[in-house]
Design an enzyme around this catalytic site. Structure first.
Site, PDB file in Angstrom:
ATOM      1  N   LYS A 294       0.842  -1.214   0.000  1.00 18.38           N
ATOM      2  CA  LYS A 294       0.000   0.000   0.000  1.00 18.38           C
ATOM      3  C   LYS A 294       0.870   1.254   0.000  1.00 18.38           C
ATOM      4  CE  LYS A 294      -1.733   1.474   4.102  1.00 18.38           C
ATOM      5  NZ  LYS A 294      -1.360   2.844   4.472  1.00 18.38           N
ATOM      6  N   ASN A 295       1.869   1.291   0.892  1.00 13.20           N
ATOM      7  CA  ASN A 295       2.641   2.520   1.062  1.00 13.20           C
ATOM      8  C   ASN A 295       3.679   2.746  -0.034  1.00 13.20           C
ATOM      9  OD1 ASN A 295       1.079   3.067   3.236  1.00 13.20           O
ATOM     10  ND2 ASN A 295       2.619   2.536   4.784  1.00 13.20           N
TER      11      ASN A 295
ATOM     12  N   CYS B 273      -5.054  12.364  13.744  1.00  7.22           N
ATOM     13  CA  CYS B 273      -5.665  11.068  13.438  1.00  7.22           C
ATOM     14  C   CYS B 273      -5.497  10.147  14.632  1.00  7.22           C
ATOM     15  CB  CYS B 273      -5.097  10.472  12.163  1.00  7.22           C
ATOM     16  SG  CYS B 273      -3.575   9.603  12.374  1.00  7.22           S
TER      17      CYS B 273
ATOM     18  N   ARG C 253       0.404  14.008  13.749  1.00  4.40           N
ATOM     19  CA  ARG C 253       0.858  13.852  12.360  1.00  4.40           C
ATOM     20  C   ARG C 253       0.772  15.127  11.527  1.00  4.40           C
ATOM     21  NH1 ARG C 253      -1.327   8.352   9.919  1.00  4.40           N
ATOM     22  NH2 ARG C 253       0.520   8.538   8.626  1.00  4.40           N
TER      23      ARG C 253
ATOM     24  N   ASP D  15       4.719   0.282  12.137  1.00  8.74           N
ATOM     25  CA  ASP D  15       3.540  -0.379  11.567  1.00  8.74           C
ATOM     26  C   ASP D  15       3.431  -1.854  11.970  1.00  8.74           C
ATOM     27  OD1 ASP D  15       2.796   1.970  10.405  1.00  8.74           O
ATOM     28  OD2 ASP D  15       3.537   1.480   8.404  1.00  8.74           O
TER      29      ASP D  15
ATOM     30  N   ARG E 274      -8.566  -0.978   4.668  1.00  9.68           N
ATOM     31  CA  ARG E 274      -7.752   0.101   4.078  1.00  9.68           C
ATOM     32  C   ARG E 274      -6.389  -0.430   3.663  1.00  9.68           C
ATOM     33  NH1 ARG E 274      -6.852   5.123   7.592  1.00  9.68           N
ATOM     34  NH2 ARG E 274      -5.594   5.446   5.732  1.00  9.68           N
TER      35      ARG E 274
HETATM   36  N1  EPU Z   1       6.245  14.475  11.150  1.00  7.44           N
HETATM   37  C1  EPU Z   1       6.215  15.804  11.479  1.00  7.44           C
HETATM   38  N2  EPU Z   1       6.003  16.705  10.478  1.00  7.44           N
HETATM   39  C2  EPU Z   1       5.800  16.318   9.190  1.00  7.44           C
HETATM   40  C3  EPU Z   1       5.840  14.957   8.861  1.00  7.44           C
HETATM   41  C4  EPU Z   1       6.061  14.049   9.866  1.00  7.44           C
HETATM   42  O1  EPU Z   1       6.395  16.178  12.639  1.00  7.44           O
HETATM   43  O2  EPU Z   1       5.609  17.195   8.336  1.00  7.44           O
HETATM   44  C5  EPU Z   1       6.490  13.474  12.195  1.00  7.44           C
HETATM   45  C6  EPU Z   1       5.291  12.557  12.426  1.00  7.44           C
HETATM   46  O3  EPU Z   1       4.322  13.128  13.266  1.00  7.44           O
HETATM   47  C7  EPU Z   1       5.948  11.326  12.997  1.00  7.44           C
HETATM   48  C8  EPU Z   1       7.298  11.281  12.242  1.00  7.44           C
HETATM   49  O4  EPU Z   1       7.500  12.603  11.755  1.00  7.44           O
HETATM   50  O5  EPU Z   1       6.183  11.501  14.355  1.00  7.44           O
HETATM   51  C9  EPU Z   1       7.378  10.314  11.088  1.00  7.44           C
HETATM   52  O6  EPU Z   1       6.201  10.391  10.309  1.00  7.44           O
HETATM   53  P1  EPU Z   1       6.199  10.149   8.732  1.00  7.44           P
HETATM   54  O7  EPU Z   1       6.053  11.449   8.038  1.00  7.44           O
HETATM   55  O8  EPU Z   1       7.359   9.282   8.360  1.00  7.44           O
HETATM   56  O9  EPU Z   1       4.850   9.337   8.557  1.00  7.44           O
HETATM   57  P2  EPU Z   1       3.928   9.367   7.256  1.00  7.44           P
HETATM   58  O10 EPU Z   1       4.759   9.622   6.080  1.00  7.44           O
HETATM   59  O11 EPU Z   1       2.743  10.214   7.522  1.00  7.44           O
HETATM   60  C10 EPU Z   1       4.202   6.832   6.631  1.00  7.44           C
HETATM   61  C11 EPU Z   1       3.286   5.672   6.419  1.00  7.44           C
HETATM   62  C12 EPU Z   1       2.710   5.235   7.756  1.00  7.44           C
HETATM   63  C13 EPU Z   1       3.878   4.837   8.657  1.00  7.44           C
HETATM   64  C14 EPU Z   1       4.856   6.005   8.798  1.00  7.44           C
HETATM   65  C15 EPU Z   1       6.108   5.677   9.598  1.00  7.44           C
HETATM   66  C16 EPU Z   1       2.472   6.059   4.174  1.00  7.44           C
HETATM   67  C17 EPU Z   1       1.326   6.416   3.288  1.00  7.44           C
HETATM   68  N3  EPU Z   1       2.227   6.072   5.489  1.00  7.44           N
HETATM   69  O12 EPU Z   1       3.407   7.860   7.230  1.00  7.44           O
HETATM   70  O13 EPU Z   1       1.899   4.100   7.509  1.00  7.44           O
HETATM   71  O14 EPU Z   1       3.413   4.471   9.931  1.00  7.44           O
HETATM   72  O15 EPU Z   1       5.277   6.452   7.491  1.00  7.44           O
HETATM   73  O16 EPU Z   1       6.785   4.624   9.030  1.00  7.44           O
HETATM   74  O17 EPU Z   1       3.544   5.756   3.697  1.00  7.44           O
HETATM   75  C18 EPU Z   1       0.154   2.581   7.907  1.00  7.44           C
HETATM   76  O18 EPU Z   1       0.392   2.072   6.797  1.00  7.44           O
HETATM   77  O19 EPU Z   1      -0.608   2.035   8.755  1.00  7.44           O
HETATM   78  C19 EPU Z   1       0.778   3.851   8.263  1.00  7.44           C
HETATM   79  C20 EPU Z   1       0.314   4.633   9.231  1.00  7.44           C
END
Ligand code: EPU
Length: 427
Positions: free
Chosen positions: A22-23, A122, A127, A310, A402
Site C-alpha cells: 500500500k505505502n 488522526c 501527524r 507499523d 484500508r
Molecule cells: N512528522 C512531522 N512533520 C511532518 C511529517 C512528519 O512532525 O511534516 C512526524 C510525524 O508526526 C511522525 C514522524 O515525523 O512523528 C514520522 O512520520 P512520517 O512522516 O514518516 O509518517 P507518514 O509519512 O505520515 C508513513 C506511512 C505510515 C507509517 C509512517 C512511519 C504512508 C502512506 N504512510 O506515514 O503508515 O506508519 O510512514 O513509518 O507511507 C500505515 O500504513 O498504517 C501507516 C500509518
C-alpha cells in the site's frame, strides 16, 4: 456493519501470497501526476486506500481503466494523465486518507498550483505536515493557509538544501517528486530510507529523473524539464509480510509466504528469531514455524532500517502471550497504543507508561468482542483472535480493509477459522 468472527486456538498451515505494498502504491500513483501520458501500474493491492487515491486522481482529471486482475501478479491499472483539469484535494477525501497529501508536490511541480485540505490529527497521533510545507517553501513555493486548506503556487520550483528534523516517509516522497521537475539541484538530508521511498525514487529514475543516494539519508535530485510515463511494478508489502510471520507466531503452525521481499524485513526477522520463531528465507519466499511458546523480548520502533512502527501492535500481541516481561517503546507516533485496552479485554496484562508499554506475558487469552481503532491495531486484533480461546468478534473492520488485501481469505486458506459477517447494530 461488517465484523470478523475468529475461532481461536487452531494452528495455521499453508501458503500466503503477499500483495503489493500500500505505502509504495500510493506514492507511485501520485508520481503519475508528474508527466502527461499513459502509465501502467502493476501489482496494485486491492484496498480501500487505493480506490480512494484513484478517486482523488480522477477528481484532478486523471482517467483510469478498470483495474484488471493478472493471475499471480495482483492488479493492473492504466492511468491517463494528459490533462489535469483541477488542483484541489478536498477535505472529504483527505480526512479519510492522509496520504492524499502526496499529490501536493507533484501537482505543484507539474502545473504550478495545488490546493489541499490540511489533514488534521488522526487516531495514532497529531501527524503534522509541516516538513512537506517548509520544504516546498524552501524550493520557492508561495503558500497560503485559508479555511483549512493550504494553497501552493510556483511557476517553477527551484532546487534547495532541505534538512528533515526527523526522517519523514511521505515528506521525503513529496519533496523528491517536486524536486524531480525543479530548476537545479535539491539535497534532502536526514531523508527517510524506507524501501517504499527508494522504490518511488527508482520509478522516478525510470521516468527520467536524476536522483542519487536512494536508500541512504542524503538524497540528491538534479531537476529535469520533463518526465515521461512508465510501466511500473509495486514492490511487495513488508508490513503485510511481517504481519503474517507474526500470525504464525500467534496461532502456531507453519506458513510459507510467497512474493515476499525478505531483505526489507531484516530487523523484524532478527527480532522474531530472538523470541523463538523459526524463519528461513529463499529468494522471494519466507517460511515460518512456531513449535513452542515464544519468549519475551524488548523492542523500540525506529525509522527504517529499525523495527517498524507499523508492526508494533502485532508484535505486542505476540509479547502478550509469550513467556516473560517485555518493554515496547514507540518512538514514531505519540498515540499508537490504542490496541492496549482491547488486548487487555482479552486477558492480556499490559500497562502503558508514557511512550512505553510494559507487557507481562500470560499463558492464554480468552475471546471477547473487541473494536478496531486503526489499521495496524486491527491486524493486531485479528492475530489476537487467532490466539485466544473461543470466538472473538472484531468490529469496525473497515480500518483493516484500508491496508490488508483479503486478510480473512488469506488466513482461512491457511487453516484459520475466520469469517466476515454482516451485523446489525442495535442503534
Ligand atoms: N512528522 C512531522 N512533520 C511532518 C511529517 C512528519 O512532525 O511534516 C512526524 C510525524 O508526526 C511522525 C514522524 O515525523 O512523528 C514520522 O512520520 P512520517 O512522516 O514518516 O509518517 P507518514 O509519512 O505520515 C508513513 C506511512 C505510515 C507509517 C509512517 C512511519 C504512508 C502512506 N504512510 O506515514 O503508515 O506508519 O510512514 O513509518 O507511507 C500505515 O500504513 O498504517 C501507516 C500509518
Amino acid at each position: 456493519m461488517e465484523q470478523l468472527v475468529i475461532e481461536g486456538g487452531h494452528s495455521l498451515k499453508g501458503v500466503i501470497r503477499i500483495s503489493g505494498a500500500k505505502n509504495a502504491a500510493l506514492p507511485a500513483l501520485a508520481a503519475t501526476l508528474l508527466a502527461g501520458g499513459e502509465f501502467e501500474i502493476r501489482n496494485l493491492p486491492e484496498l480501500r486506500d487505493i480506490r480512494t487515491f484513484l478517486s482523488l486522481l480522477e477528481g484532478l482529471g486523471v482517467t483510469n481503466s478498470p483495474e484488471a486482475q493478472e493471475p499471480g501478479k495482483g492488479r493492473r491499472v492504466v492511468l491517463n494523465t494528459i490533462s489535469i483539469s483541477n488542483h484541489e484535494a478536498a477535505y472529504d477525501l483527505v480526512r479519510t486518507m492522509r496520504a492524499s497529501v502526496l499529490i501536493l508536490g507533484p501537482l505543484l511541480a507539474r502545473t504550478g498550483a495545488a490546493r489541499i485540505s490540511l489533514p488534521g490529527g488522526c487516531a495514532i497521533g497529531a501527524r503534522p505536515i509541516d516538513f512537506h510545507l517548509k520544504g516546498l517553501e524552501h524550493m520557492g513555493a508561495r503558500l497560503t493557509l485559508k479555511a483549512g486548506y493550504v494553497e501552493a503556487k510556483a511557476s517553477r520550483l527551484t532546487g534547495a538544501e532541505i534538512y528533515f528534523d526527523v526522517p519523514s516517509v511521505t515528506g521525503t516522497e513529496n519533496l523528491m517528486m517536486a524536486a524531480s521537475l525543479a530548476r537545479g539541484k535539491t539535497t534532502l538530508k536526514n531523508a527517510a530510507r524506507e524501501p517504499e521511498v527508494a522504490a518511488l525514487g527508482q520509478m522516478l529514475q525510470a521516468m527520467g529523473a536524476r536522483i542519487q543516494g536512494l536508500g541512504s539519508s542524503v538524497i540528491e535530485i538534479e531537476g529535469v524539464k520533463e518526465l515521461k510515463p512508465v510501466s511500473w511494478d509495486i514492490i511487495p508489502d513488508r508490513i503485510e509480510t511481517g504481519t503474517y510471520l507474526m500470525a504464525a507466531g500467534a496461532a502456531g503452525g507453519e506458513l510459507r509466504l510467497q512474493n515476499a521481499c525478505p531483505e526489507y524485513l531484516e530487523a523484524v526477522i532478527a527480532k522474531l528469531r530472538e523470541i523463538g520463531l523459526e524463519i528461513e528465507s529463499k529468494g522471494q519466499e519466507l517460511w515460518v514455524r512456531r513449535k513452542r511458546r515464544l519468549k519475551s523480548a524488548d523492542v523500540t520502533t525506529l525509522p527504517y532500517p529499525g523495527f517498524p512502527t507499523d508492526l508494533q501492535a502485532q508484535f505486542m500481541l505476540l509479547m502478550a502471550i509469550s513467556e516473560g516481561l517485555s518493554v515496547i517503546t514507540e518512538t514514531i507516533f505519540e498515540n499508537r497504543f490504542m490496541h492496549v485496552p482491547e488486548l487487555n479485554r482479552l486477558g492480556a496484562d499490559i500497562r502503558v507508561d508514557g511512550r512505553s508499554a510494559i507487557v507481562r506475558g500470560v499463558k492464554e487469552l480468552t475471546a471477547a468482542p473487541v473494536m478496531a481503532t486503526d489499521l495496524r491495531a486491527s491486524a493486531c486484533l485479528v492475530l489476537a483472535g487467532l490466539a485466544a480461546k473461543g470466538k472473538t468478534t472484531i468490529s469496525r473492520i473497515y480500518h483493516l480493509d484500508r491496508g490488508y488485501e483479503h486478510m480473512e481469505k488469506k488466513l482461512a486458506g491457511a487453516g484459520a477459522r475466520i469469517q466476515r459477517i454482516r451485523a446489525e447494530m442495535p442503534y
